[in-house]
Motif scaffolding. Sequence first.
Motif, PDB file in Angstrom:
ATOM      1  N   MET A   1       0.312   6.955   2.074  1.00 50.52           N
ATOM      2  CA  MET A   1       1.303   6.762   1.031  1.00 50.52           C
ATOM      3  C   MET A   1       1.557   5.271   0.802  1.00 50.52           C
ATOM      4  SD  MET A   1       5.188   8.272   0.738  1.00 50.52           S
ATOM      5  CE  MET A   1       4.634   9.948   0.816  1.00 50.52           C
ATOM      6  N   GLU A   2       1.600   4.509   1.902  1.00 54.05           N
ATOM      7  CA  GLU A   2       1.847   3.077   1.775  1.00 54.05           C
ATOM      8  C   GLU A   2       0.773   2.403   0.926  1.00 54.05           C
ATOM      9  OE1 GLU A   2       2.345   4.849   4.443  1.00 54.05           O
ATOM     10  OE2 GLU A   2       4.114   4.141   5.534  1.00 54.05           O
ATOM     11  N   ASN A   3      -0.493   2.805   1.126  1.00 54.56           N
ATOM     12  CA  ASN A   3      -1.587   2.204   0.354  1.00 54.56           C
ATOM     13  C   ASN A   3      -1.451   2.497  -1.137  1.00 54.56           C
ATOM     14  OD1 ASN A   3      -2.772   1.013   2.582  1.00 54.56           O
ATOM     15  ND2 ASN A   3      -4.094   2.751   2.985  1.00 54.56           N
ATOM     16  N   LYS A   4      -1.037   3.712  -1.465  1.00 56.88           N
ATOM     17  CA  LYS A   4      -0.845   4.058  -2.876  1.00 56.88           C
ATOM     18  C   LYS A   4       0.307   3.242  -3.468  1.00 56.88           C
ATOM     19  CE  LYS A   4      -0.676   8.024  -5.929  1.00 56.88           C
ATOM     20  NZ  LYS A   4      -0.713   9.482  -6.018  1.00 56.88           N
ATOM     21  N   LEU A   5       1.382   3.083  -2.706  1.00 50.25           N
ATOM     22  CA  LEU A   5       2.504   2.265  -3.167  1.00 50.25           C
ATOM     23  C   LEU A   5       2.063   0.818  -3.384  1.00 50.25           C
ATOM     24  CD1 LEU A   5       5.367   3.594  -0.909  1.00 50.25           C
ATOM     25  CD2 LEU A   5       5.394   3.538  -3.396  1.00 50.25           C
ATOM     26  N   ALA A   7      -0.896  -0.246  -4.077  1.00 48.26           N
ATOM     27  CA  ALA A   7      -1.750  -0.301  -5.274  1.00 48.26           C
ATOM     28  C   ALA A   7      -0.903  -0.325  -6.541  1.00 48.26           C
ATOM     29  CB  ALA A   7      -2.711   0.888  -5.279  1.00 48.26           C
ATOM     30  N   VAL A   8       0.126   0.506  -6.597  1.00 55.61           N
ATOM     31  CA  VAL A   8       1.024   0.524  -7.761  1.00 55.61           C
ATOM     32  C   VAL A   8       1.717  -0.826  -7.906  1.00 55.61           C
ATOM     33  CG1 VAL A   8       3.159   1.528  -8.671  1.00 55.61           C
ATOM     34  CG2 VAL A   8       1.373   3.025  -7.758  1.00 55.61           C
ATOM     35  N   ASP A  11      -0.984  -3.465  -8.986  1.00 51.49           N
ATOM     36  CA  ASP A  11      -1.600  -3.226 -10.287  1.00 51.49           C
ATOM     37  C   ASP A  11      -0.606  -3.181 -11.445  1.00 51.49           C
ATOM     38  OD1 ASP A  11      -3.932  -3.051  -8.824  1.00 51.49           O
ATOM     39  OD2 ASP A  11      -4.035  -0.862  -8.908  1.00 51.49           O
ATOM     40  N   GLU A  12       0.616  -2.739 -11.173  1.00 54.66           N
ATOM     41  CA  GLU A  12       1.548  -2.486 -12.263  1.00 54.66           C
ATOM     42  C   GLU A  12       2.797  -3.365 -12.271  1.00 54.66           C
ATOM     43  OE1 GLU A  12       2.442   1.707 -12.601  1.00 54.66           O
ATOM     44  OE2 GLU A  12       0.427   2.251 -11.945  1.00 54.66           O
ATOM     45  N   HIS A  46       4.106   9.357  -9.562  1.00 48.93           N
ATOM     46  CA  HIS A  46       3.007   9.474  -8.592  1.00 48.93           C
ATOM     47  C   HIS A  46       3.324  10.390  -7.413  1.00 48.93           C
ATOM     48  CE1 HIS A  46       0.419   6.423 -10.422  1.00 48.93           C
ATOM     49  NE2 HIS A  46       1.499   5.683 -10.589  1.00 48.93           N
ATOM     50  N   PHE A  47       4.589  10.493  -7.050  1.00 48.06           N
ATOM     51  CA  PHE A  47       4.946  11.241  -5.843  1.00 48.06           C
ATOM     52  C   PHE A  47       5.849  12.436  -6.120  1.00 48.06           C
ATOM     53  CE2 PHE A  47       4.073   6.859  -4.531  1.00 48.06           C
ATOM     54  CZ  PHE A  47       3.089   7.083  -3.576  1.00 48.06           C
ATOM     55  N   ALA A  68       8.044   4.176   1.489  1.00 48.66           N
ATOM     56  CA  ALA A  68       7.341   5.406   1.884  1.00 48.66           C
ATOM     57  C   ALA A  68       8.249   6.285   2.746  1.00 48.66           C
ATOM     58  CB  ALA A  68       6.058   5.065   2.630  1.00 48.66           C
TER      59      ALA A  68
END
Length: 79
Positions: A1-5, A7-8, A11-12, A46-47, A68
Amino acid sequence: MENKLLAVLRDELLDSDEPLSAESDLFEAGLDSMGIMQLILAIEEHFDTVIDPSDLSRDNFATATRIANLIRSKQSTAD
């Protein structure tokens, strides 16, 4: 979950050349109040988790790990 956060965030939301880790101070990296609002929308998308106004604190949003943990706690109480 931390990696997805992360990335957001990269990237954003954050315009930083500095590498981010799960323990990076997001406020030092440039996260501000507008960024938090955008991050909340991204978390909800996303979650599939709703962040309540009472959850809005500097402590909860200081690092990707803390975000997370907040998301996990919200998801566990929704079950």
